[in-house]
Design a protein around this motif. Structure first.
Motif, PDB file in Angstrom:
ATOM      1  N   LEU A   1      -2.886  17.693  -8.311  1.00 44.28           N
ATOM      2  CA  LEU A   1      -4.036  18.250  -9.028  1.00 44.28           C
ATOM      3  C   LEU A   1      -4.651  19.421  -8.263  1.00 44.28           C
ATOM      4  CD1 LEU A   1      -5.828  15.048 -10.380  1.00 44.28           C
ATOM      5  CD2 LEU A   1      -4.519  16.731 -11.674  1.00 44.28           C
ATOM      6  N   ILE A   2      -4.871  19.257  -6.978  1.00 47.29           N
ATOM      7  CA  ILE A   2      -5.496  20.320  -6.190  1.00 47.29           C
ATOM      8  C   ILE A   2      -4.576  21.534  -6.110  1.00 47.29           C
ATOM      9  CG2 ILE A   2      -6.268  20.940  -3.864  1.00 47.29           C
ATOM     10  CD1 ILE A   2      -7.346  18.122  -3.571  1.00 47.29           C
ATOM     11  N   THR A   3      -3.281  21.307  -5.921  1.00 51.63           N
ATOM     12  CA  THR A   3      -2.348  22.428  -5.857  1.00 51.63           C
ATOM     13  C   THR A   3      -2.258  23.141  -7.199  1.00 51.63           C
ATOM     14  OG1 THR A   3      -1.068  21.225  -4.182  1.00 51.63           O
ATOM     15  CG2 THR A   3      -0.004  23.096  -5.251  1.00 51.63           C
TER      16      THR A   3
ATOM     17  N   GLY B   1       0.826  -1.207   0.000  1.00 48.33           N
ATOM     18  CA  GLY B   1       0.000   0.000   0.000  1.00 48.33           C
ATOM     19  C   GLY B   1       0.855   1.248   0.000  1.00 48.33           C
ATOM     20  N   GLY B   2       0.426   2.246  -0.756  1.00 47.51           N
ATOM     21  CA  GLY B   2       1.224   3.461  -0.875  1.00 47.51           C
ATOM     22  C   GLY B   2       0.375   4.700  -0.974  1.00 47.51           C
ATOM     23  N   ALA B   3       1.002   5.778  -1.429  1.00 49.19           N
ATOM     24  CA  ALA B   3       0.363   7.091  -1.449  1.00 49.19           C
ATOM     25  C   ALA B   3       0.218   7.624  -2.862  1.00 49.19           C
ATOM     26  CB  ALA B   3       1.171   8.068  -0.607  1.00 49.19           C
ATOM     27  N   TYR B   4       0.100   6.722  -3.831  1.00 52.24           N
ATOM     28  CA  TYR B   4      -0.032   7.175  -5.217  1.00 52.24           C
ATOM     29  C   TYR B   4      -1.276   8.035  -5.394  1.00 52.24           C
ATOM     30  CZ  TYR B   4      -0.360   6.952 -10.319  1.00 52.24           C
ATOM     31  OH  TYR B   4      -0.439   7.279 -11.642  1.00 52.24           O
ATOM     32  N   HIS B   5      -2.380   7.633  -4.805  1.00 52.45           N
ATOM     33  CA  HIS B   5      -3.615   8.406  -4.919  1.00 52.45           C
ATOM     34  C   HIS B   5      -3.485   9.756  -4.223  1.00 52.45           C
ATOM     35  CE1 HIS B   5      -3.641   6.399  -1.099  1.00 52.45           C
ATOM     36  NE2 HIS B   5      -4.752   6.982  -0.705  1.00 52.45           N
ATOM     37  N   ALA B   6      -2.708   9.813  -3.110  1.00 49.42           N
ATOM     38  CA  ALA B   6      -2.499  11.081  -2.411  1.00 49.42           C
ATOM     39  C   ALA B   6      -1.581  12.001  -3.203  1.00 49.42           C
ATOM     40  CB  ALA B   6      -1.922  10.813  -1.029  1.00 49.42           C
ATOM     41  N   ILE B   7      -0.584  11.434  -3.878  1.00 46.94           N
ATOM     42  CA  ILE B   7       0.307  12.246  -4.706  1.00 46.94           C
ATOM     43  C   ILE B   7      -0.475  12.882  -5.852  1.00 46.94           C
ATOM     44  CG2 ILE B   7       2.332  12.181  -6.204  1.00 46.94           C
ATOM     45  CD1 ILE B   7       3.338   9.813  -4.507  1.00 46.94           C
ATOM     46  N   VAL B   8      -1.309  12.086  -6.495  1.00 44.48           N
ATOM     47  CA  VAL B   8      -2.126  12.611  -7.589  1.00 44.48           C
ATOM     48  C   VAL B   8      -3.056  13.717  -7.083  1.00 44.48           C
ATOM     49  CG1 VAL B   8      -3.951  12.025  -9.227  1.00 44.48           C
ATOM     50  CG2 VAL B   8      -1.996  10.488  -8.935  1.00 44.48           C
ATOM     51  N   GLY B   9      -3.708  13.482  -5.963  1.00 46.73           N
ATOM     52  CA  GLY B   9      -4.606  14.488  -5.416  1.00 46.73           C
ATOM     53  C   GLY B   9      -3.882  15.768  -5.033  1.00 46.73           C
TER      54      GLY B   9
ATOM     55  N   TRP C   1      -8.827  11.047 -10.659  1.00 46.46           N
ATOM     56  CA  TRP C   1      -8.186  12.037 -11.520  1.00 46.46           C
ATOM     57  C   TRP C   1      -9.090  13.219 -11.829  1.00 46.46           C
ATOM     58  CZ3 TRP C   1      -3.100  11.756 -13.053  1.00 46.46           C
ATOM     59  CH2 TRP C   1      -2.461  10.534 -12.845  1.00 46.46           C
ATOM     60  N   ASN C   2     -10.329  13.162 -11.452  1.00 42.13           N
ATOM     61  CA  ASN C   2     -11.296  14.201 -11.781  1.00 42.13           C
ATOM     62  C   ASN C   2     -11.478  15.130 -10.580  1.00 42.13           C
ATOM     63  OD1 ASN C   2     -13.326  15.755 -12.860  1.00 42.13           O
ATOM     64  ND2 ASN C   2     -14.918  14.178 -12.696  1.00 42.13           N
ATOM     65  N   VAL C   3     -10.989  16.354 -10.692  1.00 42.14           N
ATOM     66  CA  VAL C   3     -11.101  17.299  -9.582  1.00 42.14           C
ATOM     67  C   VAL C   3     -12.509  17.867  -9.453  1.00 42.14           C
ATOM     68  CG1 VAL C   3      -8.682  17.970  -9.655  1.00 42.14           C
ATOM     69  CG2 VAL C   3     -10.338  19.195 -11.050  1.00 42.14           C
ATOM     70  N   PHE C   4     -13.349  17.645 -10.467  1.00 43.36           N
ATOM     71  CA  PHE C   4     -14.697  18.207 -10.434  1.00 43.36           C
ATOM     72  C   PHE C   4     -15.747  17.202  -9.971  1.00 43.36           C
ATOM     73  CE2 PHE C   4     -12.346  20.590 -13.654  1.00 43.36           C
ATOM     74  CZ  PHE C   4     -12.518  21.882 -13.186  1.00 43.36           C
ATOM     75  N   GLY C   5     -15.334  16.014  -9.623  1.00 47.04           N
ATOM     76  CA  GLY C   5     -16.283  15.012  -9.157  1.00 47.04           C
ATOM     77  C   GLY C   5     -15.618  13.969  -8.291  1.00 47.04           C
ATOM     78  N   GLY C   6     -16.228  13.655  -7.154  1.00 50.02           N
ATOM     79  CA  GLY C   6     -15.710  12.624  -6.267  1.00 50.02           C
ATOM     80  C   GLY C   6     -14.702  13.154  -5.265  1.00 50.02           C
ATOM     81  N   TRP C   7     -14.528  12.385  -4.211  1.00 53.19           N
ATOM     82  CA  TRP C   7     -13.578  12.752  -3.164  1.00 53.19           C
ATOM     83  C   TRP C   7     -12.150  12.524  -3.641  1.00 53.19           C
ATOM     84  CZ3 TRP C   7     -15.629  10.880   2.276  1.00 53.19           C
ATOM     85  CH2 TRP C   7     -16.893  11.450   2.483  1.00 53.19           C
ATOM     86  N   MET C   8     -11.231  13.266  -3.037  1.00 48.54           N
ATOM     87  CA  MET C   8      -9.816  13.140  -3.381  1.00 48.54           C
ATOM     88  C   MET C   8      -8.995  13.134  -2.097  1.00 48.54           C
ATOM     89  SD  MET C   8      -9.266  15.555  -6.754  1.00 48.54           S
ATOM     90  CE  MET C   8      -7.754  14.699  -7.185  1.00 48.54           C
TER      91      MET C   8
ATOM     92  N   GLY D   1     -12.268  17.868  -5.485  1.00 46.42           N
ATOM     93  CA  GLY D   1     -10.948  18.466  -5.493  1.00 46.42           C
ATOM     94  C   GLY D   1     -10.980  19.943  -5.830  1.00 46.42           C
ATOM     95  N   PHE D   2     -11.930  20.349  -6.677  1.00 46.34           N
ATOM     96  CA  PHE D   2     -12.014  21.758  -7.046  1.00 46.34           C
ATOM     97  C   PHE D   2     -12.449  22.619  -5.871  1.00 46.34           C
ATOM     98  CE2 PHE D   2     -14.061  25.485  -8.986  1.00 46.34           C
ATOM     99  CZ  PHE D   2     -13.013  25.934  -9.772  1.00 46.34           C
ATOM    100  N   VAL D   3     -13.335  22.108  -5.039  1.00 46.09           N
ATOM    101  CA  VAL D   3     -13.730  22.837  -3.829  1.00 46.09           C
ATOM    102  C   VAL D   3     -12.511  23.032  -2.926  1.00 46.09           C
ATOM    103  CG1 VAL D   3     -15.245  22.822  -1.816  1.00 46.09           C
ATOM    104  CG2 VAL D   3     -16.062  21.896  -3.984  1.00 46.09           C
ATOM    105  N   ALA D   4     -11.688  22.001  -2.807  1.00 44.77           N
ATOM    106  CA  ALA D   4     -10.466  22.131  -2.019  1.00 44.77           C
ATOM    107  C   ALA D   4      -9.515  23.143  -2.642  1.00 44.77           C
ATOM    108  CB  ALA D   4      -9.789  20.767  -1.890  1.00 44.77           C
TER     109      ALA D   4
END
Length: 370
Positions: free
Chosen positions: A151-153, A140-148, A305-312, A218-221
């Motif tokens: 993208l958010i930044t 287990g790793g942080a690939y999803h956190a790196i992507v988030g 990968w979608n900052v406009f839909g779903g949690w990140m 992600g866009f809200v963030a």
């Protein structure tokens, strides 16, 4: 034939080196201070911290006394001030060195290929228990956190930099010190000091009114982070634009260049180095935020990968969840390793951003000739 005898001229005393200590004096005082500090520390129970404290105090006092007895009061006061300034610098740097050393020591073992390119999707306490029992590498790793995080930044920077840059240009180049500019300056100062959770609540409430409650994307963030970034960008850019010499503007106007083109081709390129540093500072200010991201982006174990839909998920929220809610409550070592590796990765990203800002500033800075 008579022999001429050569006589050596009398040796004159060098007035320039009179009453001057040799260059090795501070080092000799330092060695003596270390010995005295060790002895004093042993009297109260030897510890590295007390040894350093006693040695530093002995060095400052000893160097001052030696300099005062040989070179006089003025030189002694100068050495005393120099010693105090150097001591303050060391005190300021020690926590930074300690943090970097701790993160490197605990984060490097977990910074593996598996950590960088896998997510926590499907990871459970059973997997961590088997990992600890078998002594295998942590899964287990942080690939999803790196992507988030990236993208958010990115979206937060895309929102903040144009707004902050144009606001600073208006305040420096177009405003006449009226009520509008004073109001903008006042609100920028207020926004600089607001807590990060307030920015997260603002973005969550704003998008909740438009798209319904519990809207987390992600866009809200990114909007929440932009609220924190804009004041930093405005302030840093404003100060950089103010230090651009007016002679450059006047020379451009004298050649018949319009004001907007002067700003675009003369003023901004001259200050681009400071502007890039300010933008990097703003990114570093928000990239480690946790509270507003928990409110606006939520937390998820899979990649989005979608900052406009779903949690990140971002690296700060990933670290928080691994520390506060370990995957296996009975074996927390794998979660701790992931958290430290994510912290080290976050520091590396900030360092790379600083290097990128310096590179951008060097590329776009005005070229100077001989």
């Amino acid at each position: 034939m008579s022999q001429t005898t050569s006589t050596k001229p009398p040796v004159r005393k060098r007035t320039l080196t009179k009453n001057r200590l040799p260059a090795w004096t501070p080092w000799a005082v330092l060695v003596g201070s270390l010995v005295v500090g060790a002895a004093l520390s042993s009297l109260v129970g030897f510890h590295v911290a007390t040894w350093a404290l006693f040695s530093a105090a002995t060095f400052v006092i000893g160097l001052y006394i030696v300099t005062l007895s040989v070179e006089g009061g003025r030189r002694a006061s100068d050495r005393l001030a120099t010693s105090l300034i150097a001591g303050a610098f060391i005190i300021a740097v020690l926590p930074l060195i300690s943090v970097i050393w701790t993160v490197l020591e605990k984060g490097l073992p977990g910074l593996t290929y598996n950590f960088l390119f896998t997510s926590m999707n499907g990871m459970s306490g059973v997997v961590d228990n088997e990992t600890v029992a078998n002594g295998t590498s942590v899964l287990g790793g942080a690939y999803h956190a790196i992507v988030g995080t990236l993208l958010i930044t990115f979206w937060a920077t895309l929102i903040s930099v144009p707004v902050g840059l144009l606001t600073a240009v208006y305040l420096v180049e177009y405003s006449k010190g009226g009520s509008l500019s004073r109001g903008i300056t006042f609100f920028v100062d207020v926004m600089t000091g607001i807590p990060s959770i307030v920015a997260g609540l603002f973005a969550a409430a704003f998008f909740g009114l438009i798209f319904g409650p519990s809207t987390r994307t992600g866009f809200v963030a990114a909007v929440a982070l932009s609220v924190l970034m804009i004041p930093v960008v405005v302030r840093s850019t404003e100060e950089m634009l103010k230090i651009v010499p007016n002679e450059l503007r006047e020379a451009s106007y004298a050649l018949g260049v319009r004001k907007w083109r002067t700003i675009l081709k003369v003023v901004v390129p001259t200050a681009i180095s400071g502007i890039a540093s300010g933008v990097t500072l703003a990114i570093a200010r928000v990239i480690g935020e946790t509270a507003p991201l928990l409110v606006t982006a939520g937390y998820v174990n899979s990649i989005n990968w979608n900052v406009f839909g779903g949690w990140m998920t971002t690296l700060p929220t990933f670290i928080y969840r691994q520390l506060m809610n370990p995957t296996s409550p009975t074996n927390v070592e794998p979660s701790l390793q992931r958290a430290w590796a994510a912290a080290l990765l976050l520091i590396i990203i900030v360092m790379l951003l600083n290097l990128a800002a310096r590179l951008i500033a060097r590329i776009f800075a005005p070229k100077t000739g001989r």
